[in-house]
Design an enzyme around this catalytic site. Structure first.
Site, PDB file in Angstrom:
ATOM      1  N   HIS A 231      -1.862   0.393   7.503  1.00  0.00           N
ATOM      2  CA  HIS A 231      -2.386   0.735   6.176  1.00  0.00           C
ATOM      3  C   HIS A 231      -2.121   2.215   5.894  1.00  0.00           C
ATOM      4  CE1 HIS A 231      -4.564  -0.042   2.584  1.00  0.00           C
ATOM      5  NE2 HIS A 231      -5.643   0.704   2.888  1.00  0.00           N
TER       6      HIS A 231
ATOM      7  N   ASP B  40      -8.043   4.575  -1.948  1.00  0.00           N
ATOM      8  CA  ASP B  40      -7.524   3.425  -1.198  1.00  0.00           C
ATOM      9  C   ASP B  40      -6.890   2.447  -2.179  1.00  0.00           C
ATOM     10  OD1 ASP B  40      -7.025   1.209   0.412  1.00  0.00           O
ATOM     11  OD2 ASP B  40      -8.876   1.467   1.564  1.00  0.00           O
TER      12      ASP B  40
ATOM     13  N   CYS C  80       0.819  -1.216   0.000  1.00  0.00           N
ATOM     14  CA  CYS C  80       0.000   0.000   0.000  1.00  0.00           C
ATOM     15  C   CYS C  80       0.851   1.262   0.000  1.00  0.00           C
ATOM     16  CB  CYS C  80      -0.964  -0.013   1.178  1.00  0.00           C
ATOM     17  SG  CYS C  80      -0.160  -0.107   2.799  1.00  0.00           S
TER      18      CYS C  80
END
Length: 577
Positions: free
Chosen positions: A490, A511, A359
């Site tokens: 995250h 996202d 991520c």
């Protein structure tokens, strides 16, 4: 005819009466000093001579013996009467002469000793009589009571034979004086109590020996206690050592497991990086029948080419979303008072190669895609394209080698290529600064609102995007690039913020976990409000304990880059509040 004054029986002659009286004397005689009974006359004489020689003077004893045994036969009645009187006198002497207090004044063990001593004397006397009876050639007169009484006496303690009673008396008094102590009336002999057990001793030396035995026993017991105590301490020490060893072993095992878990979590378990994971996933898809072998080889070739040139292949990219949002807010959003949008940015989502750990790299691609489309950053990013993940890892390693963030580099072992290591706000800041992109880290280290919310974070982002705007138009397309947003586990990219008519704020967030098929729904002309649900994040949706953001603010000069590199030796972030 003669009549017995004791029992009234009549006999015919004096010898018969004498024999009759002797029977009385043997059955009824009692010691006048200690009330010993049940023995014959010879035995009682021997008993008195040996045990009660101090109370019984020789001359008195002779008189008693004469009164009992030496009466003339002519004085029959007188002798018999005298004999009876002597006998009754002996009985009265036993009752009056024996001290009443003696049994009370002596300890129990002293009484036991005297009884044993009396029994021993009687036994010796009987043995002596039997030996006399067995000797041949003795007449009846020679075996009489006189000869038994005055024969050469034998010591009842050591067996020594003396010539007369006086010599035996001296021998017993001198050699066995301690054994002949007997209770005497009105005797004030000092007694000694043992301070440890209460035993009464008649002699100081005996008491000393007795106490010494106590001390030796106590010393021995203390020694045994010390040995036992030492053994117990040694056993306890061994048990404690064994327990400590097991505890340390268990702690080491748990520490290794936790460390290995963290290594797996952060991609430092030497299980390969982006390339290896991508190949494994594609092989798995082929085995499950979801991918044709020809497609596998085609995608493998494209991946290897992308890694070789260091540029992302664009297969996870979605473009045009900012423009679609602009159209939506202009035509449809009736509940929004005002919205601020960042510069144009492309969305990148995770692929098979970085699923679960990429991520941070994908958010950097989003941020860099926006910077590459801005003329402001054209000089410092000249000739660059959006890099692939292995290339980003290489770029961060180059920044570490320049001297940026040495602490962060050491935590990741100065290596990212070939690993699945996570990156966060510090690595994004380090990479951008090494590219001369001016940015800052702001740390919202604790909640600033009810229920663990962070309203100060929303206020800061609103000020960031609205700082260059005058007036309040409904849609504001700013020149500000998107914001990198990090929380535990995250990271995402903030591309705008909207203000509702009720004055509540809502972030617009890209996202990397959202796949392309979902993001492409936003590109439709008739986009509905429900399609924005995956982008909108209200104050109540962000409740992690800590948030960090990386905000881009311009370009660094070479001097500023050097200064920031020096400052990164001890990395600090701005804290709010």
């Amino acid at each position: 005819m003669l009549s017995c004054n004791i029992c009234g029986e009549t006999v015919n002659s004096e010898p018969d009466m004498k024999a009759h009286l002797i029977v009385h004397m043997e059955n009824e005689i009692i010691c006048p000093f200690c009330k010993l009974s049940g023995i014959n006359y010879n035995e009682i004489c021997f008993h008195i001579e040996t045990v009660h020689f101090e109370q019984n003077a020789p001359e008195k004893n002779s008189e008693k013996l004469a009164a009992v045994q030496y009466g003339h036969s002519d004085r029959k009645n007188t002798n018999l009467q005298s004999t009876a009187e002597v006998t009754s006198g002996i009985h009265s002497a036993c009752a009056s002469s024996f001290p009443k207090e003696s049994s009370e004044s002596l300890p129990k063990d002293r009484t036991v000793k005297h009884e044993a001593f009396y029994t021993e004397n009687i036994t010796e006397s009987r043995k002596y009589q039997k030996s006399r009876e067995k000797k041949p050639g003795l007449s009846e007169a020679q075996g009489s009571i006189y000869e038994t009484t005055y024969s050469p006496p034998e010591c009842p303690f050591c067996g020594k034979i003396e010539g007369c009673s006086q010599d035996m008396e001296i021998h017993v008094k001198t050699k066995h004086a301690s054994l002949l102590e007997s209770p005497l009336k009105d005797c004030h002999q000092p007694l000694y109590d043992c301070p440890m057990c209460g035993l009464v001793c008649t002699n100081y030396h005996i008491l000393q020996e007795h106490v010494d035995l106590h001390l030796e026993e106590s010393s021995f017991q203390q020694g045994m206690d010390r040995v036992q105590c030492s053994s117990d301490r040694e056993l306890a020490h061994r048990l404690q050592q064994e327990e400590d060893r097991k505890r340390k072993s268990e702690e080491s095992r748990q520490e290794r497991e936790e460390f290995q878990k963290l290594q797996r979590q952060y991609g430092l378990d030497n299980s390969g990086g982006y390339k290896q994971q991508q190949l494994r996933h594609m092989e798995l898809e082929v085995n499950r029948g979801r991918m044709h072998p020809s497609e596998f080889h085609s995608r493998k070739a494209d991946m290897l080419e992308s890694i070789a040139i260091g540029i992302d292949d664009g297969k996870t990219k979605t473009s045009g979303i900012i423009e679609a949002l602009h159209r939506y807010y202009q035509n449809t959003a009736t509940d929004v008072r005002c919205v601020w949008l960042s510069t144009v940015v492309d969305h990148f989502h995770s692929s098979f190669g970085d699923k679960g750990w990429g991520c941070g790299y994908r958010n950097f691609q989003m941020l860099l895609s926006s910077l590459l489309q801005s003329d402001v950053y054209g000089d410092c990013l000249k000739g660059m394209a959006v890099p692939c993940i292995p290339k980003i890892q290489s770029m961060i390693e180059d920044a570490w080698n320049e001297g940026f963030d040495p602490q962060g580099a050491s935590q990741l072992n100065n290596k990212l290529q070939g690993t699945k290591a996570w990156i966060g706000a510090c690595e994004i800041y380090t990479l951008l600064t090494s590219l001369r992109v001016k940015c800052r880290i702001i740390d919202f280290h604790k909640s600033t609102g009810p229920l663990g919310t962070h309203p100060r974070l929303f206020e800061w982002i609103l000020n960031y995007y609205s700082s260059e705007t005058e007036g309040t138009p409904k849609i504001v397309c700013t020149s500000k690039p998107p914001i990198y947003l990090q929380h535990q586990g995250h990271s995402r990219t903030v591309v705008g913020i909207e203000e509702k008519k009720n004055r509540t704020l809502c972030l617009l967030v890209f996202d990397p976990g959202c796949p392309s098929r979902e993001m492409q729904k936003l590109l439709k002309q008739d986009m509905e409000a429900s399609s924005l649900r995956q982008l909108r994040k209200s104050v109540g949706n962000l409740k992690h304990k800590q948030y960090q953001i990386v905000a881009v603010e311009g370009v660094l000069s070479p001097e500023e880059k050097v200064a920031r590199k020096q400052a990164s030796q001890v990395f600090t972030a701005e804290k709010i509040p």
